[in-house]
Design a protein around this motif. Structure first.
Motif: not given
Length: 523
Positions: A186-188, A402-404, A409-410, A430-436
């Motif tokens: 819903k947020a996205s 990302f969390e999905l 896409d993230a 290369t994307i990570t939760r920390e980078r987000v």
């Protein structure tokens, strides 16, 4: 939210004077004390009354729809701000008769899950009522995209609570983990509604630091979705008066101070996270040089020694080292009014200035502070508060995707704000939760998000409890005209954040007024 000192009350900020002990950052919340609370049922009653009365009016249907939609957005936004503090609260969406007993359903707290659903549904309904009726150029007035922007923000919060929080047995705090993906989606979706509307665009072009800084001093710019309007007379604030460097302020200044941890947290232009070497063995040509290769946003958020403000040089060095043939911190001269060979031993904007209005960290906030060459009187400023902007929508979409598990896409959404400041693109590998999270902080810090982010990610205890934020002593080496930097503690006491502080207390006083209220866990 509006301009005030709490914008810097988090792990990356402090206040002037060196003895800051904030209610939120230093464990002040208990059963008697609510920090930066919001329990405004008088305002909610006003909105409920407006909504009910506008329906019965003889105005045109489009006009009634627009006004009711606007009021519903504001009501949902208030309930969301209450959710982010308390979890579930009494959910009152009708006008109550003050001369009759209040029905139980309006006295007791809703579950946090029920409140989250109400906010989401209310904003979706309001967006439909406002469709095609608002003008995105009227930045101080709610429209359908304002509704979707708040919907994106609120659902991201609820998704995070479901993902990282704990569901209380009574359901008053927490959201079932099984609903995390639903709220992230819903947020996205809501964020993408705003992004794809074409009504707003990121401020782009020119020097990246200057462009980013302009977002916050140019009112009603294309990136802004919703802003709180000030005119400097009837509606005003004292933010620059309180925050600009003290020598250039009309009596005060230097209130909010970014920490050394803040400037060190920025990514480097090459995509790495290494930090400069500090200490007396490392001389730099100017006060900003250690961070010259950092994300340009650091230079739009922080004033360093030697930066220009209002056409004047910011002199924030706090000592002079007269040693020849090297450096020696034991020789530092740091006395107000004392010169060494014609050079002041301390700068007039430094921690050593001769009044209480000095920056605790040796660093000064630049974000949101107009670069004025005249002194602005207290309560006469007219810079608007940017409540919602397009960059946040990209970041909400990025975090949600990302969390999905939709990493490509993230990365695509995250790259919009990164590309604006010249950072390397990320991809699914290369994307990570920390980078987000790091990108969100770099973009939105000092916009009233950081405290809430620490709490919804459930990392506030790690980042605050037992910590003592650091600043930096900037020292002028007289022989070379260069500078070195000595890290130091910027507060006198350690910070405190206990597990119960992930929610604010309902407080004894509110429970005494309404015995059906139940206190939050741990208080």
């Amino acid at each position: 939210m509006r301009f005030d000192g709490t914008l810097g009350h988090h792990d990356l900020g402090t206040e002037r004077g060196g003895n800051f002990e904030g209610c939120r950052t230093h464990g002040g919340m208990d059963a008697e004390t609510d920090c930066v609370g919001l329990w405004d049922y008088e305002y909610i009653r006003d909105l409920n009354s407006f909504i009910e009365n506008i329906r019965a009016s003889e105005l045109s249907e489009d006009f009634k729809s627009r006004l009711e939609g606007e009021a519903r957005v504001l009501r949902a936004a208030v309930y969301f701000k209450m959710q982010s503090r308390y979890g579930g609260v009494p959910l009152v969406d009708v006008v109550l008769d003050p001369f009759e007993e209040v029905p139980e359903q309006y006295r007791v707290r809703s579950t946090e899950e029920a409140l989250a659903d109400f906010i989401d549904t209310e904003l979706e309904t309001a967006a439909g009522m406002l469709a095609g009726l608002g003008n995105p150029e009227e930045k101080g007035r709610v429209n359908e995209w304002t509704a979707y922007a708040y919907k994106a923000r609120a659902n991201l919060w609820s998704a995070s609570i479901a993902n990282f929080g704990t569901l209380a047995d009574n359901g008053l705090t927490g959201i079932p983990s099984s609903r995390a993906d639903e709220f992230y989606q819903k947020a996205s979706d809501a964020a993408q509604q705003v992004i794809n509307s074409g009504a707003y665009s990121l401020l782009q072009g020119g020097d990246p630091a200057q462009t980013y800084w302009n977002i916050f001093v140019e009112d009603s710019n294309p990136e802004i979705i919703f802003e709180r309007i000030y005119n400097g007379v009837e509606i005003n604030h004292p933010f620059a008066h309180q925050v600009q460097p003290t020598p250039f302020s009309e009596g005060q200044g230097s209130e909010l101070n970014p920490t050394l941890g803040h400037v060190m947290s920025f990514e480097n232009l090459d995509g790495t996270f290494t930090n400069p070497d500090l200490g007396p063995d490392n001389l730099y040509d100017n006060g900003a040089a250690p961070w010259a290769n950092k994300d340009p946003r650091v230079h739009a958020q922080v004033l360093f020694q030697g930066d220009l403000y209002g056409g004047n040089v910011v002199q924030s060095y706090e000592g002079l080292d007269p040693t020849q043939g090297g450096t020696n911190p034991d020789n530092i001269i740091s006395e107000v009014g004392v010169n060494f060979e014609g050079t002041p031993t301390v700068g007039d904007a430094s921690r050593r200035q001769a009044n209480q209005f000095f920056p605790s960290t040796g660093l000064l906030l630049y974000k949101y502070v107009p670069d004025e060459d005249i002194l602005i009187p207290d309560d006469r400023e007219d810079n608007n508060w940017k409540e919602l902007r397009l960059a946040e929508m990209y970041l909400i979409a990025a975090e949600s995707e990302f969390e999905l598990g939709n990493l490509a896409d993230a990365a695509e959404f995250l790259n919009y704000t990164r590309e604006r400041v010249g950072l390397p693109e990320l991809d699914a590998g290369t994307i990570t939760r920390e980078r987000v999270r790091r990108e969100r902080t770099s973009e939105l810090v000092y916009e009233a998000h950081r405290w809430d982010d620490l709490r919804r990610w459930r990392i506030a205890q790690d980042r605050l409890d037992g910590q003592r934020v650091q600043g930096v002593r900037t020292i002028l080496h007289h022989e070379t005209g260069q500078f070195y930097f000595i890290p130091m503690d910027a507060e006198a006491t350690q910070r405190e954040f206990r597990p119960e502080h992930y929610y604010n207390p309902i407080t004894n006083s509110r429970i005494e007024e309404n015995g059906d209220l139940v206190e939050n866990p741990g208080y």
